[in-house]
Enzyme design. Structure first.
Site, PDB file in Angstrom:
ATOM      1  N   PRO A 178       2.623  16.272  11.562  1.00 27.35           N
ATOM      2  CA  PRO A 178       3.123  17.469  10.895  1.00 27.35           C
ATOM      3  C   PRO A 178       3.746  17.144   9.542  1.00 27.35           C
ATOM      4  O   PRO A 178       4.171  16.013   9.304  1.00 27.35           O
ATOM      5  CB  PRO A 178       4.192  17.999  11.856  1.00 27.35           C
ATOM      6  N   ILE A 179       3.796  18.162   8.653  1.00 28.08           N
ATOM      7  CA  ILE A 179       4.496  17.963   7.373  1.00 28.08           C
ATOM      8  C   ILE A 179       5.584  19.030   7.193  1.00 28.08           C
ATOM      9  O   ILE A 179       5.927  19.396   6.085  1.00 28.08           O
ATOM     10  CB  ILE A 179       3.531  17.925   6.162  1.00 28.08           C
ATOM     11  N   ASP A 180       6.111  19.489   8.344  1.00 29.53           N
ATOM     12  CA  ASP A 180       7.136  20.542   8.285  1.00 29.53           C
ATOM     13  C   ASP A 180       8.380  20.104   7.514  1.00 29.53           C
ATOM     14  O   ASP A 180       9.019  20.923   6.840  1.00 29.53           O
ATOM     15  CB  ASP A 180       7.519  20.975   9.712  1.00 29.53           C
ATOM     16  N   GLN A 181       8.740  18.833   7.572  1.00 30.07           N
ATOM     17  CA  GLN A 181       9.957  18.379   6.869  1.00 30.07           C
ATOM     18  C   GLN A 181       9.746  18.337   5.353  1.00 30.07           C
ATOM     19  O   GLN A 181      10.671  18.567   4.586  1.00 30.07           O
ATOM     20  CB  GLN A 181      10.411  17.010   7.379  1.00 30.07           C
ATOM     21  N   ARG A 190      -3.955  10.294   3.571  1.00 28.80           N
ATOM     22  CA  ARG A 190      -2.663  10.851   3.926  1.00 28.80           C
ATOM     23  C   ARG A 190      -1.749  11.052   2.719  1.00 28.80           C
ATOM     24  O   ARG A 190      -1.095  12.072   2.560  1.00 28.80           O
ATOM     25  CB  ARG A 190      -2.005   9.854   4.903  1.00 28.80           C
ATOM     26  N   LYS A 228       0.833  -1.213   0.000  1.00 30.05           N
ATOM     27  CA  LYS A 228       0.000   0.000   0.000  1.00 30.05           C
ATOM     28  C   LYS A 228       0.865   1.259   0.000  1.00 30.05           C
ATOM     29  O   LYS A 228       0.663   2.161  -0.808  1.00 30.05           O
ATOM     30  CB  LYS A 228      -0.901   0.020   1.239  1.00 30.05           C
ATOM     31  N   ASN A 229       1.830   1.316   0.917  1.00 29.70           N
ATOM     32  CA  ASN A 229       2.558   2.577   1.077  1.00 29.70           C
ATOM     33  C   ASN A 229       3.546   2.847  -0.058  1.00 29.70           C
ATOM     34  O   ASN A 229       3.996   3.976  -0.229  1.00 29.70           O
ATOM     35  CB  ASN A 229       3.229   2.639   2.457  1.00 29.70           C
ATOM     36  N   ASP A 238       3.655   0.138  12.204  1.00 26.03           N
ATOM     37  CA  ASP A 238       2.457  -0.371  11.533  1.00 26.03           C
ATOM     38  C   ASP A 238       2.170  -1.836  11.877  1.00 26.03           C
ATOM     39  O   ASP A 238       1.162  -2.399  11.421  1.00 26.03           O
ATOM     40  CB  ASP A 238       2.574  -0.198  10.011  1.00 26.03           C
ATOM     41  N   ILE A 285       6.881   6.388  17.307  1.00 27.03           N
ATOM     42  CA  ILE A 285       6.582   7.146  16.082  1.00 27.03           C
ATOM     43  C   ILE A 285       5.301   7.974  16.235  1.00 27.03           C
ATOM     44  O   ILE A 285       5.312   9.177  15.970  1.00 27.03           O
ATOM     45  CB  ILE A 285       6.428   6.197  14.857  1.00 27.03           C
TER      46      ILE A 285
END
Ligand code: EPU
Length: 421
Positions: A123-126, A93, A22-23, A307, A329
């Protein structure tokens, strides 16, 4: 509303074939936007996240032909729209990968703020730090995120945290940039490597994926005209390994990369169950006694994956002794423990740590899946429990596991999907 009804008590036995990851799939699909041509993708898992990804790609101009349930041909030559459907992108996501891909292709993109499983702060700061370092201007507001750049120029980016999403997203944005981008402290997950392999097959020049330094040598265009097969799902394989252990069953798992499963195999052996690499992409897992306690800390690859933490939690809830899981995580990944406690488990979760006092059996109960992997864990718990377990909120499970109840049924589980008004 659908629910799964599981009548427990049967050890799992037989063979199961693992689907595409999936990922990896949810990153490879947006990555096709970087191609100025046509490509074919095989071994795509038939899950709702893949279907939503395909709908988004079609909405912005891609032409998709379904060759079979698991194989598409995608023509991205006519994509020129830079605003992805906001309602669809907010649903999951991995829509954040549209930012890197469309920024790379069109130098401009707007998507709805990515949704997905509620696992605490995400967060998506990176990602943003990487896009800005390449020369983009990024704005966040009104539930959307917009990125624009006159041109993208290569640079060195040191990730402050090891992030799968940020590593892949910056790789996507850098593929067509000018010069060599270096991503330091990169994630090493198998799906990061798979996305790099896909892009290289289509004409990119990415080196070092799978190590913590990735170099992306910018190229002028990706021509496509190639076929790519998505890597087997490490997490699905691990889910069935842990289901074999929890149910004291005996399963051969086919179409998996056993190297990707080493951290899980090590824990399976540590708790007294058995795992044998049969070669030919197969692993045999069986358990003939009550597993012993163990301590786990989730970590980025090659550590124990977050996961698989809930599925391992089911095993430890019935182990001999008290086990401790430290989730490093996600801050809210112990929601499933409340549901297991309804089934007779004795788990105390405090922040990022949970204590599992092993009980000798679980009992069926109505339970609610809070996220994708919690859902998989509850199915395993239901298979092991005495009596009937009803599992609700299946939309999470359907996002990431292909034909899950059929696969468990073929292994002997008594599991049916029921539609309620
Ligand atoms: N993080 C930041 N800033 C960022 C990005 C991440 O602080 O900009 C932090 C996160 O808060 C988290 C850690 O870094 O504490 C790792 O997050 P990562 O970015 O690796 O996670 P992700 O890309 O959002 C992917 C998977 C998740 C999986 C994680 C960790 C996809 C679509 N999702 O999420 O999968 O748990 O990596 O391996 O690839 C699942 O499949 O059930 C699932 C949740």
């Amino acid at each position: 509303m659908d629910k799964l009804v599981v009548t427990g008590g049967t050890p799992l036995n037989g063979e199961v074939v693992i689907s595409g990851a999936k990922n990896a799939a949810v990153a490879i699909l947006p990555a096709t936007l970087l191609i100025d041509g046509v490509c074919t993708i095989e071994n795509l898992p038939n899950i709702s996240d893949v279907k939503v990804s395909c709908k988004i790609l079609e909405a912005i101009g891609a032409k998709i032909t379904w060759n079979s349930e698991n194989c598409i041909t995608i023509d991205t030559r006519n994509v020129c729209c830079t605003e992805a459907p906001l309602d669809l992108t907010r649903k999951f996501r991995a829509s954040y990968y549209l930012i890197g891909a469309l920024l790379g292709r069109c130098r401009s993109v707007t998507v709805g703020m990515p949704g997905g499983c509620k696992l605490g702060a995400r967060p998506i700061d990176q990602h943003i730090k990487g896009f800005e370092a390449l020369g983009a201007t990024v704005t966040v507001g009104q539930g959307n995120i917009t990125a624009k750049a006159e041109c993208l120029n290569a640079t060195s980016i040191y990730m402050d945290v090891v992030s799968v999403g940020a590593t892949i997203n910056v790789m996507l944005a850098a593929v067509l940039a000018n010069g060599t981008t270096i991503i330091d402290n990169a994630a090493k997950e198998p799906h990061v490597v798979d996305v790099a392999n896909f892009l290289n097959t289509m004409g990119a020049d990415i080196r070092g994926a799978g190590t913590d330094v990735i170099k992306v040598n910018g190229v002028e265009r990706l021509v496509g005209n190639a076929t790519y097969c998505v890597v087997p799902d490490q997490i699905e394989a691990g889910t069935f390994m842990l289901a074999a252990v929890a149910s004291k069953g005996d399963i051969i798992i086919k179409n998996c990369i056993t190297k990707h499963l080493e951290c899980i195999t090590a824990k399976v052996l540590e708790i007294g169950a058995n795992a044998e690499d049969l070669g030919g992409d197969r692993i045999h897992v069986w358990c003939d006694k009550r597993p012993s306690k163990a301590n786990i800390k989730t970590l980025p690859y090659p550590g124990f994956p977050t996961d698989l933490q809930p599925q391992m939690g089911v095993v430890l809830s019935m182990a001999d002794g008290t086990s401790i899981i430290n989730e490093s995580i996600w801050e809210s990944r112990f929601q499933y423990t409340d549901e297991l406690n309804k089934m007779g488990a004795k788990i105390t979760a405090q922040g990022k740590t949970a204590f599992f006092e092993g009980v000798d059996h679980l009992s069926g109960a109505p339970v609610y899946s809070s996220d994708l992997r919690a859902g998989a864990a509850l199915i395993i718990a239901g298979i092991c429990a005495d009596g009937v377990t009803e599992i609700y909120n299946l939309e999470h499970i359907d996002r990431g596991y292909e034909h899950i109840e059929e696969k468990f049924r073929r292994l002997g589980a008594n599991i049916v999907r029921v539609t309620e008004d």
